[in-house]
Design a protein around this motif. Structure first.
Motif, PDB file in Angstrom:
ATOM      1  N   LEU A 114      -0.493  10.013   3.451  1.00  0.00           N
ATOM      2  CA  LEU A 114      -0.915   8.928   2.571  1.00  0.00           C
ATOM      3  C   LEU A 114      -0.828   9.331   1.104  1.00  0.00           C
ATOM      4  CD1 LEU A 114      -4.014   7.619   4.559  1.00  0.00           C
ATOM      5  CD2 LEU A 114      -1.851   6.431   4.241  1.00  0.00           C
ATOM      6  N   ASP A 119       0.055   5.995  -0.961  1.00  0.00           N
ATOM      7  CA  ASP A 119      -0.533   4.881  -0.221  1.00  0.00           C
ATOM      8  C   ASP A 119      -1.973   5.202   0.180  1.00  0.00           C
ATOM      9  OD1 ASP A 119      -0.435   2.331   0.856  1.00  0.00           O
ATOM     10  OD2 ASP A 119       0.234   3.036   2.821  1.00  0.00           O
ATOM     11  N   LEU A 120      -2.642   6.005  -0.630  1.00  0.00           N
ATOM     12  CA  LEU A 120      -4.006   6.420  -0.311  1.00  0.00           C
ATOM     13  C   LEU A 120      -4.955   5.238  -0.436  1.00  0.00           C
ATOM     14  CD1 LEU A 120      -5.362   9.183   0.370  1.00  0.00           C
ATOM     15  CD2 LEU A 120      -6.033   9.297  -2.030  1.00  0.00           C
TER      16      LEU A 120
END
Length: 554
Positions: A114, A119-120
């Protein structure tokens, strides 16, 4: 968060076993999707007319905008949304919470993926986040800094616990450690020797709840237990036990003789490997003496994790060494009552053991376990609301709901007196199960644990779950007596724990190796030869770590 690998990992991990992460993006839900595009059309005139009213509504209600948070967690109770405290928070702060469960064995790789893919999730908490990774990611701009100055209850924690300063990066807090309220009186840890007072009385001893003992007196008492066998258990009797048997010998009894067995320490300005000190061999010989005399279970060298606790619960153990915070004491007593319904709090006591050097040996209390943080992509307003909710959860009123359940249904309060209507089991203990519909009283504690880990309920005035005997006669008396005795304390060294270098990261404190060879030495015919051979075999690796420490950690 230490000579075993697990214990060393505690100090080098920024982790959480049941915490959260929220969804990426500025996720809002205004609830206006009614399936008709025409229904959502508003003329410019209507918009102009409605704008002032909408603005006024927003001003009067700081939570008018709805937010949805996705929680990235190991735990995902199916009935989470039905917990009373969760329902109240969702209504008060106008939010929804969605839990995305991730299994522990894929947590590391999932989190790193992530981060790498940018895309955390907005609100993040970790299981097995390496401290070095945390610092690197913070400096890369992965996280948003946390300013607690507007949130008095959260801010108070940052001033009371050292760990918050230790996890700052360039003076800013990018992760919020979740602390453990195990001992509110001083810095003494709660590892101690529990003993069966009922068995001691049966053998003619009038011991105090906190009974002073020298090491030799403890050894003689264990021999007496084995000889007199007050419960008539025969070969099933275990005079002395630790939770995981041999796996815990080096970190419990070994630590009593060598406070540095689980770490590195400075000597004459240079870093030394703690386990290599001569005191370790003395600890091995003392444990071997206990083992050879049958004062430790013969098969304990090969225990699985928790097997020693299982024998304690079964009523087979006379003296048990381990973490004896109040919640653990209560849990042990409750489980012991399943096989021994007559066992009560007052049958539980602790020994304060003075070691051969004339000192009581203790650990410094461990402050924390786990943390939460925010991805840099989170909107300031959304982050603020999450922190407001956390601060609200730490207010007295919410801590009481967290501990007792639904106010007016599960409990009422008259002054400081808390009156509960909790159901009880066959042993007369309060019972919170799905069968009686009260499981949420325990389960909803998971919600508060996103912000502070444990212990807040124990110290609430009037909590009927924990007796004054456990809180005052045992824990408070022990930690205050230990402090007054001027103990030898194994301190938390966060600078060492968080120091990163190639060999230090690779080998740590050789925890598993120390543990395994401690066991081999105890059960061998020549413990000195076994132990010294082990130390010689790892000497080059040890020197590679101490060289890094000498260079990088002055």
């Amino acid at each position: 968060m230490k000579a075993t690998k697990v214990a060393a990992t505690l100090g080098t991990l920024l982790i959480a076993s049941s915490v959260m992460a929220a969804c990426g993006g500025n996720n809002t839900d205004n609830g206006n999707n009614n399936g008709s595009s025409n229904a959502n059309q508003t003329s410019k005139a209507d918009a102009a007319t409605n704008a002032p009213a909408e603005s006024a509504a927003a001003d009067s209600n700081p939570y008018a905008e709805h937010y949805t948070y996705e929680v990235y967690s190991l735990d995902a109770p199916a009935d989470f949304d039905s917990f009373p405290l969760v329902k109240e928070a969702k209504e008060k702060f106008n939010i929804d919470i969605k839990i995305q469960q991730v299994l522990g064995d894929v947590w590391d790789q999932k989190t790193r993926t992530l981060v790498a893919s940018n895309d955390l999730p907005e609100v993040v908490a970790w299981y097995n986040l390496n401290y070095g990774e945390y610092v690197s990611w913070a400096k890369q701009g992965v996280f948003k800094a946390i300013d607690t100055s507007k949130y008095p209850n959260l801010d108070k924690l940052t001033k009371e616990y050292k760990i918050y300063d230790k996890v700052k990066v360039d003076g800013k807090l990018y992760a919020f450690p979740k602390v453990i309220v195990s001992n509110p009186y001083n810095e003494i840890g709660t590892e101690m020797y529990m003993y069966r007072r009922d068995w001691a009385k049966a053998m003619g001893h009038d011991f105090a709840p906190v009974q002073d003992m020298t090491w030799d007196e403890l050894t003689n008492y264990l021999k007496e237990l084995k000889e007199k066998d007050p419960a008539k258990l025969g070969d099933k009797l275990v005079p002395l036990e630790v939770g995981s048997g041999g796996k815990g010998w080096s970190g419990t009894f070994g630590l009593q003789f060598n406070p540095n067995i689980q770490t590195y320490f400075k000597k004459d300005g240079e870093w030394e490997f703690g386990a290599a000190q001569p005191e370790t061999l003395e600890g091995i010989k003392q444990v071997k003496s206990l083992y050879d005399q049958g004062l430790l279970a013969k098969d304990s060298y090969a225990y699985k994790d928790g097997e020693g606790l299982d024998r304690l619960y079964a009523g087979r153990v006379g003296v048990y060494y381990g973490n004896q915070n109040v919640a653990n004491m209560k849990d042990i007593i409750t489980k012991m009552q399943v096989t021994n319904p007559n066992f009560k709090d007052e049958d539980y006591g602790v020994f304060m053991v003075t070691m051969p050097d004339g000192k009581v040996h203790v650990k410094e209390k461990f402050e924390w376990w786990g943390s939460f943080a925010f991805a840099s992509s989170i909107d300031d307003k959304k982050m603020d609301r999450w922190l407001q909710m956390g601060d609200w959860l730490l207010e007295q009123e919410q801590l009481e709901k967290n501990a007792y359940g639904a106010q007016g249904v599960d409990w009422t309060k008259d002054g400081s007196a808390v009156n509960v209507t909790w159901p009880k089991d066959a042993q007369g203990n309060y019972s919170f199960t799905k069968d009686n519909g009260k499981n949420y009283i325990n389960d909803q504690k998971m919600f508060t644990k996103w912000f502070i880990l444990e212990g807040t309920d124990v110290w609430l005035e009037g909590n009927p779950l924990y007796s004054d005997y456990l809180k005052n006669d045992l824990l408070k008396t022990y930690v205050e007596k230990a402090e007054a005795a001027g103990p030898v304390m194994t301190s938390n060294n966060y600078d060492l724990d968080f120091f990163t270098a190639p060999n230090k990261n690779k080998y740590g404190t050789f925890g598993d190796d120390v543990r395994d060879n401690f066991i081999k030495a105890v059960v061998s015919n020549n413990p000195e030869q076994v132990w010294n051979s082990f130390l010689k075999s790892i000497e080059p690796k040890v020197k590679s770590v101490t060289a890094e420490l000498d260079k990088g950690l002055q």
